[in-house]
Design an enzyme around this catalytic site. Structure first.
Site, PDB file in Angstrom:
ATOM      1  N   CYS A  16      30.953  20.687  -5.493  1.00 53.84           N
ATOM      2  CA  CYS A  16      32.171  19.982  -5.874  1.00 53.84           C
ATOM      3  C   CYS A  16      31.823  18.659  -6.538  1.00 53.84           C
ATOM      4  CB  CYS A  16      33.027  19.690  -4.651  1.00 53.84           C
ATOM      5  SG  CYS A  16      33.320  21.114  -3.617  1.00 53.84           S
ATOM      6  N   ARG A  71      28.310  21.291 -12.605  1.00 54.08           N
ATOM      7  CA  ARG A  71      27.965  21.541 -11.208  1.00 54.08           C
ATOM      8  C   ARG A  71      28.565  22.855 -10.706  1.00 54.08           C
ATOM      9  NH1 ARG A  71      26.482  16.740  -8.444  1.00 54.08           N
ATOM     10  NH2 ARG A  71      27.380  17.466  -6.526  1.00 54.08           N
ATOM     11  N   TRP A 116      34.455  23.874  -5.480  1.00 59.44           N
ATOM     12  CA  TRP A 116      33.720  25.143  -5.398  1.00 59.44           C
ATOM     13  C   TRP A 116      33.990  25.658  -3.994  1.00 59.44           C
ATOM     14  CZ3 TRP A 116      28.981  27.021  -3.076  1.00 59.44           C
ATOM     15  CH2 TRP A 116      28.461  28.157  -3.703  1.00 59.44           C
ATOM     16  N   ASN A 129      33.958  16.325  -0.746  1.00 59.56           N
ATOM     17  CA  ASN A 129      32.838  17.207  -1.057  1.00 59.56           C
ATOM     18  C   ASN A 129      32.010  17.350   0.217  1.00 59.56           C
ATOM     19  OD1 ASN A 129      30.755  18.593  -2.175  1.00 59.56           O
ATOM     20  ND2 ASN A 129      29.979  16.911  -3.437  1.00 59.56           N
ATOM     21  N   GLY A 130      31.688  18.583   0.605  1.00 55.23           N
ATOM     22  CA  GLY A 130      30.905  18.786   1.828  1.00 55.23           C
ATOM     23  C   GLY A 130      31.623  19.755   2.747  1.00 55.23           C
ATOM     24  N   GLU A 146      11.199  34.153 -11.364  1.00 53.48           N
ATOM     25  CA  GLU A 146      12.045  33.229 -12.105  1.00 53.48           C
ATOM     26  C   GLU A 146      12.715  33.931 -13.294  1.00 53.48           C
ATOM     27  OE1 GLU A 146      13.400  30.566 -11.561  1.00 53.48           O
ATOM     28  OE2 GLU A 146      13.951  29.739 -13.498  1.00 53.48           O
ATOM     29  N   LYS A 150      16.728  34.173 -13.678  1.00 54.17           N
ATOM     30  CA  LYS A 150      17.447  33.720 -14.869  1.00 54.17           C
ATOM     31  C   LYS A 150      18.385  34.822 -15.350  1.00 54.17           C
ATOM     32  CE  LYS A 150      17.162  30.434 -14.765  1.00 54.17           C
ATOM     33  NZ  LYS A 150      16.623  29.780 -13.733  1.00 54.17           N
ATOM     34  N   GLU A 164      21.342  35.467 -12.934  1.00 55.02           N
ATOM     35  CA  GLU A 164      22.273  34.334 -12.882  1.00 55.02           C
ATOM     36  C   GLU A 164      23.283  34.355 -14.021  1.00 55.02           C
ATOM     37  OE1 GLU A 164      20.133  30.434 -10.920  1.00 55.02           O
ATOM     38  OE2 GLU A 164      19.378  31.077 -12.847  1.00 55.02           O
ATOM     39  N   HIS A 220       4.288  50.718  -3.999  1.00 54.86           N
ATOM     40  CA  HIS A 220       4.625  50.857  -2.578  1.00 54.86           C
ATOM     41  C   HIS A 220       6.135  50.979  -2.357  1.00 54.86           C
ATOM     42  CE1 HIS A 220       0.482  50.250  -1.592  1.00 54.86           C
ATOM     43  NE2 HIS A 220       0.468  49.109  -2.270  1.00 54.86           N
ATOM     44  N   LYS A 236      25.662  24.289  -9.665  1.00 50.79           N
ATOM     45  CA  LYS A 236      24.423  23.640 -10.069  1.00 50.79           C
ATOM     46  C   LYS A 236      23.708  23.032  -8.872  1.00 50.79           C
ATOM     47  CE  LYS A 236      21.464  21.981 -13.026  1.00 50.79           C
ATOM     48  NZ  LYS A 236      20.450  22.967 -13.421  1.00 50.79           N
TER      49      LYS A 236
END
Ligand code: G6P
Length: 598
Positions: A2, A27, A75, A99-100, A474, A478, A481, A497, A593
């Site tokens: 947020c 964010r 968010w 926020n939190g 990574e 990417k 996402e 395996h 973010k």
């Protein structure tokens, strides 16, 4: 996560709040809102989805003259992304943004049973509790103090109330909050960017601080004690935070890597050694092993770092995912150097892992991109990555600069014992990274063209060995996402395996095949997949005839240069696939973010 903004003064409040929220868009959010108190009138606008919806709703609102206002991008954590759940949350005559997470919101809610709750959020309890306290105490400052004292969990809070219409009440614990000023004007934000160009001086509030601000006056308290804090000039340049000609911030940030890596190395990579002024012999004395802890992309950088530290410095090192580390009852030894890596410096799981290590008395080092962030403030030492503001939710330049810091650190720890030629070889390779990270038009064009072949299928496997395994992780991260396609990063030798059972023409394998590290090994792993008819895209300096597609990287002399070039290739590939699929590359669905809740 947020975002929060606030303003007290004479300028166009609506404009400041909406522009500020725009700056915080990166964010990630799913709804937004603003509330303004002007001439005793409370005005509120909220909207689900993009900020544009809020801008449209508030388009007839004129805000001239003195007033106070708060704004928020949300968010969702408690309660779905709906207008009722969007902030500001309202009481009868007060409004709050937060926020939190308020961990004891259920207890508070049952204590406030006479109040009518409209949302499913944890935040709403703050405003009702404040109003109840005000009924009892008759003084807004006392009421706010008592409210904050009751709250458990993490918060950055701004509250406005008709009971004190010219003020903003604020509090911070665990989530970032900055207060800024310029003459009589007061500004609030959860990060720097909305304040640039407005606030001359800022103070980054510390956990446990709260206060009240009005025209030309900011009072800060710690518990009941009034404290004086030093405000520092805000010097960051806004232009650097703009998109500058590229289609997306992510694209701009991919292209920037070649330049920012120079900043990362500046003053640190010397002709004959690594110099890290952030570290010294005394700090490293007694360190016998290294544990790295992080989340997401930063974890992938961390895992690369663990390989590099063992390879070069011969110090046992491992990397752990912070959310796992926190709850597994880890054994912490005081000869361990505990390294946390975070772009934002605010990731809750990483921050908590750092707190755990600190409380066990371990030496702690942060590798971070945001100075003054919570993680930086807590760690014993910090090496900043110097990547500049990263706006794309999918991390790019933060990742490559984190890896550079880790590589420098590995060499720094190794240099006393490393043979001269080996050391020189590393240093020489480092100075060539800006070139390895440079995006050539022909490479970008080729990837753009290739991307159309990778829009379907039942999944992607990114495979690599050694440090190319975390790089494969990574690459897969990417892609998932921003394209929302299923992708996994896997150690190439482990495919047989289990995962090889999935191999067929609709399974896409992106194979990282460096010439300078285990080429023959990875080659035979890819051959196994090719024999099972998986569609293969090989990234390598060496032609590979079994590949369906081939992306050629330069014929470098060091595996790290191949690593960096391949990193760029995978970033571009993910971006071009996502663009073709019509996705919002900078703000992918469901992601934030900076994740400041666990
Ligand atoms: C979020 C972001 C990721 C990021 C991770 C860790 O999940 O979406 O891109 O890698 O947090 O963030 P940090 O700021 O600690 O590096």
């Amino acid at each position: 996560m947020c975002g929060i903004v606030g303003y007290i003064g004479e300028r166009d409040i609506k404009k400041f709040l909406l522009e500020g929220l725009k700056e915080l868009e990166y964010r990630g959010y799913d709804s937004a809102g603003i509330a303004i108190l002007q001439e005793g009138k409370l005005l509120i606008f909220k909207a689900v989805g993009k900020l544009e919806n809020l801008i449209q709703k508030a388009k007839d609102l004129k805000t001239e003259g003195f007033g106070v206002g708060i704004g928020h991008t949300r968010w969702a954590t408690h309660g779905k992304p709906t207008e009722l759940n969007a902030h500001p949350q309202m009481g009868e005559f007060s409004y709050v943004v937060h926020n939190g997470i308020i961990e004891n919101f259920k207890e508070i809610k049952s204590f406030l049973k006479e109040k009518q709750f409209l949302s499913q959020t944890d935040t709403e309890v703050i405003v009702h509790l404040f109003e109840k306290n005000l009924e009892e105490l008759g003084n807004p400052k006392e009421a706010f103090k008592r409210t904050v004292k009751t709250l458990k969990g993490a918060y950055a809070i701004l509250l406005i109330t008709k009971a004190d219409p010219n003020s903003i009440y604020f509090a911070k614990k665990g989530s970032p909050l900055i207060v800024g000023r310029d003459k009589d004007e007061v500004f609030f934000s959860s990060s720097d960017s909305p304040l640039i160009g407005y606030a001359k001086e800022v103070y980054y509030l510390e956990d446990g601080e709260w206060g009240v601000a009005s025209k030309g006056k900011i009072e800060i308290f710690e518990g009941s004690k009034r404290v004086e804090r030093e405000f520092k000039p805000l010097t960051i340049n806004k232009e650097l935070a703009q998109k500058g000609g590229y289609r997306f911030f992510m694209e701009k940030e991919i292209y920037e890597q070649s330049d920012v890596i120079i900043d990362t190395m500046m003053g640190r990579v010397k002709e004959d050694r690594i110099e890290l002024e952030e570290l010294d012999k005394e700090f490293l004395e007694g360190v016998e092993n290294i544990k790295i802890c992080a989340c997401g992309t930063s974890y992938n950088a961390g895992l690369t770092g663990a390989y590099l530290i063992e390879k070069l410095a011969k110090i046992p090192a491992n990397a752990e995912i912070a959310s796992e580390f926190r709850y597994k009852e880890p054994v912490l030894l005081n000869n361990t150097l505990f390294i946390v890596i975070s772009q934002s410096g605010e990731t809750a799981d990483t921050l908590e892992a750092l707190k755990m290590a600190k409380s066990e008395g371990l030496k702690t080092l942060a590798i971070c991109n945001v100075d003054n962030s919570s993680i930086v403030r807590l760690a014993d030492r910090t090496i900043l990555t110097r990547a500049g503001i990263e706006k794309g939710v999918a991390s790019t330049k933060a990742f490559t600069t984190q890896v550079m810091v880790l590589w420098m650190l590995a060499l720094y720890l190794a240099q006393e014992n490393l043979k001269k030629e080996l050391k020189e070889n590393e240093l020489k390779a480092m100075t060539k990274t800006p070139l390895a990270l440079k995006v050539s038009t022909s490479l970008h064009e080729r990837i753009k063209r290739l991307s159309k072949r990778y829009l379907h299928g039942h999944g992607f496997f990114f495979i690599g060995r050694d440090i190319f395994y975390p790089l494969a992780l990574e690459g897969a991260l990417k892609l998932k996402e921003i394209s929302y396609l299923h992708a996994e990063g896997y150690p190439a030798g482990e495919m047989k395996h289990g995962p090889i059972a999935l191999a067929d023409p609709e399974l896409f394998t992106i194979a990282l095949m460096p010439k300078n590290l285990l080429y023959e090994k990875i080659k035979s792993n890819v051959e196994e997949l090719s024999a099972r008819d998986s569609t293969i895209c090989a990234i390598s300096p060496v032609e590979f005839e079994l590949a369906d597609d081939f992306i050629k990287v330069n014929n470098a002399t060091h595996y790290m240069l191949e690593y960096y070039e391949m990193a760029v290739v995978m970033q571009l590939l993910a971006m071009e696939i996502a663009i073709r699929l019509g996705n919002d590359v900078d703000m992918p669905r469901n992601l934030a973010k900076s994740v400041t809740v666990e």
